[in-house]
Design an enzyme around this catalytic site. Structure first.
Site, PDB file in Angstrom:
ATOM      1  N   GLY A 191      10.984 -20.873  12.192  1.00  0.00           N
ATOM      2  CA  GLY A 191      12.365 -20.388  12.308  1.00  0.00           C
ATOM      3  C   GLY A 191      13.271 -21.432  11.706  1.00  0.00           C
ATOM      4  N   ARG A 227       7.770 -19.074  -4.123  1.00  0.00           N
ATOM      5  CA  ARG A 227       9.219 -19.255  -4.138  1.00  0.00           C
ATOM      6  C   ARG A 227       9.551 -19.702  -5.566  1.00  0.00           C
ATOM      7  NH1 ARG A 227      10.507 -19.167   1.386  1.00  0.00           N
ATOM      8  NH2 ARG A 227       8.925 -20.032   2.736  1.00  0.00           N
ATOM      9  N   ARG A 251       0.839  -1.217   0.000  1.00  0.00           N
ATOM     10  CA  ARG A 251       0.000   0.000   0.000  1.00  0.00           C
ATOM     11  C   ARG A 251       0.868   1.260   0.000  1.00  0.00           C
ATOM     12  NH1 ARG A 251      -1.578   2.908   4.515  1.00  0.00           N
ATOM     13  NH2 ARG A 251      -3.603   3.992   4.457  1.00  0.00           N
ATOM     14  N   ASP A 311      10.864 -14.768  10.094  1.00  0.00           N
ATOM     15  CA  ASP A 311      12.057 -15.301  10.762  1.00  0.00           C
ATOM     16  C   ASP A 311      13.011 -14.218  11.278  1.00  0.00           C
ATOM     17  OD1 ASP A 311      11.052 -17.758  10.170  1.00  0.00           O
ATOM     18  OD2 ASP A 311      12.713 -18.423   8.900  1.00  0.00           O
TER      19      ASP A 311
HETATM   20  O1  F6P Z   1       9.037 -17.620   5.705  1.00  0.00           O
HETATM   21  C1  F6P Z   1       9.859 -18.219   6.619  1.00  0.00           C
HETATM   22  C2  F6P Z   1       9.310 -19.585   6.974  1.00  0.00           C
HETATM   23  O2  F6P Z   1       8.016 -19.448   7.507  1.00  0.00           O
HETATM   24  C3  F6P Z   1      10.207 -20.373   7.884  1.00  0.00           C
HETATM   25  O3  F6P Z   1      10.050 -20.083   9.244  1.00  0.00           O
HETATM   26  C4  F6P Z   1       9.795 -21.786   7.552  1.00  0.00           C
HETATM   27  O4  F6P Z   1      10.876 -22.681   7.808  1.00  0.00           O
HETATM   28  C5  F6P Z   1       9.501 -21.731   6.077  1.00  0.00           C
HETATM   29  O5  F6P Z   1       9.208 -20.376   5.799  1.00  0.00           O
HETATM   30  C6  F6P Z   1       8.340 -22.584   5.639  1.00  0.00           C
HETATM   31  O6  F6P Z   1       8.177 -22.423   4.275  1.00  0.00           O
HETATM   32  P1  F6P Z   1       7.014 -23.090   3.406  1.00  0.00           P
HETATM   33  O7  F6P Z   1       5.736 -22.403   3.770  1.00  0.00           O
HETATM   34  O8  F6P Z   1       7.408 -22.818   2.010  1.00  0.00           O
HETATM   35  O9  F6P Z   1       6.997 -24.516   3.788  1.00  0.00           O
END
Ligand code: F6P
Length: 322
Positions: A171, A72, A21, A128
């Site tokens: 984490g 990702r 935003r 994290d």
């Molecule tokens: O974004 C960080 C995080 O939430 C980490 O704490 C965790 O290990 C990872 O992403 C989990 O990722 P995904 O949702 O892709 O499994």
């Protein structure tokens, strides 16, 4: 600088909408054309960008998740994919890119610029809080409050039934979440990716400690093995005969309405990101250092993520939990 794109990439984090935003409204205020890319870098790959106006970001500041969606995008690590995206950005006459995300997101942006792409600026967003160079990342405060609320609830039932609990928080390589939630939630032990105890030492600690507790909570960061607390509970049963129930908080920590802190910092970060692009900055990220917001270079891609290097909170907790 006339045309910019904003995107959210990697794992989402509460407060990302407040940052989007701020980027859109600041950009439009200064006369920029602002576009969103759908699902992070994937939107550049699929040429899925769309114009954003001030009204496009109405009523999103209070919501978790990201209205732009996030992904990702593993293929963005390949040069051929970035070349294809760069050609698209050139064709669309995009001058700047605001990327909201974590370490992987920034690595992709830095490469895109180095290889001849538009100016790039990063906004740190991950629950994290593990990005080198900034003391704070968007989403961390909301995630720790969400986890703490859950721990308080678990404590109610744990104390009613004299039960022990292992509560697993997120984490991956950094224990910032686990440490804060453990201290604030009165945990007996905090296990982080950096502060590891062998199962034997953990068992010894639990049995040596003067156990006047009828119920207790151990906070475990999931590290790179989500669900690892189930195994820990089984091993503790064998070694100590203590029974631990397990509660894995998982992705509940990634959602929910952002806290005041996350909304304010995300707004400031989005505002500063656009102002910095207008001032000619590139390959930098917005950072919070010692309470001051500024811009700084992207983290060195060869450096590991930011981790908890100061164990003083854990050491203090070892005394406060007795
Ligand atoms: O974004 C960080 C995080 O939430 C980490 O704490 C965790 O290990 C990872 O992403 C989990 O990722 P995904 O949702 O892709 O499994």
């Amino acid at each position: 600088m006339k045309k910019i794109i904003v995107l959210t990439s990697g794992g989402d984090a509460p407060g990302m909408n407040a940052a989007i935003r701020a980027v859109v409204r600041t950009g439009r205020y200064y006369g920029l054309e602002v576009y969103g890319s759908k699902s992070g870098y994937q939107g550049l790959v699929e040429q899925a960008i769309f114009a954003l106006e001030p009204k496009s970001v109405a009523n999103c500041i209070q919501h978790g998740g990201t209205i732009l969606k996030a992904d990702r995008c593993v293929s963005f690590y390949e040069k051929s994919t970035r070349d294809q995206c760069r050609a698209f950005l050139t064709k669309e006459k995009i001058d700047g890119l605001v990327v909201i995300g974590g370490n992987g997101t920034f690595r992709g942006a830095a490469l895109l610029h180095e290889e001849g792409g538009p100016a790039v600026i990063g906004i740190p967003g991950t629950i994290d809080n593990d990005i080198q160079g900034t003391d704070y990342t968007i989403g961390f405060d909301t995630a720790r409050n969400t986890a703490l609320e859950a721990i308080d609830k678990i404590r109610d039932t744990a104390s009613s039934h004299n039960h022990n609990f292992l509560v697993e928080v997120m984490g991956r390589s950094s224990g910032f979440l686990a440490v804060d939630v453990g201290v604030a939630g009165g945990a007996e032990i905090i296990l982080t990716p950096e502060y590891t105890l062998s199962i034997e030492d953990l068992a010894k600690k639990l049995t040596l400690q003067k156990r006047h507790k009828l119920s207790s909570i151990i906070v475990v960061a999931e590290a790179n093995e989500p669900g690892r607390s189930i195994k820990i509970a089984e091993q503790l049963k064998q070694l100590t005969d203590l029974q631990y129930r397990v509660c894995i908080l998982g992705h509940t920590q990634r959602g929910g309405s952002p806290t005041t802190l996350d909304r304010v910092l995300a707004s400031q970060m989005g505002f500063l990101a656009v102002k910095s692009l207008l001032a000619g900055t590139t390959s930098q990220m917005v950072v919070m250092q010692n309470g001051q917001m500024s811009v700084a270079p992207f983290p060195d891609p060869n450096m590991p993520s930011r981790t908890v290097t100061d164990n003083s909170l854990i050491e203090m907790n070892d005394i406060l939990c007795l």
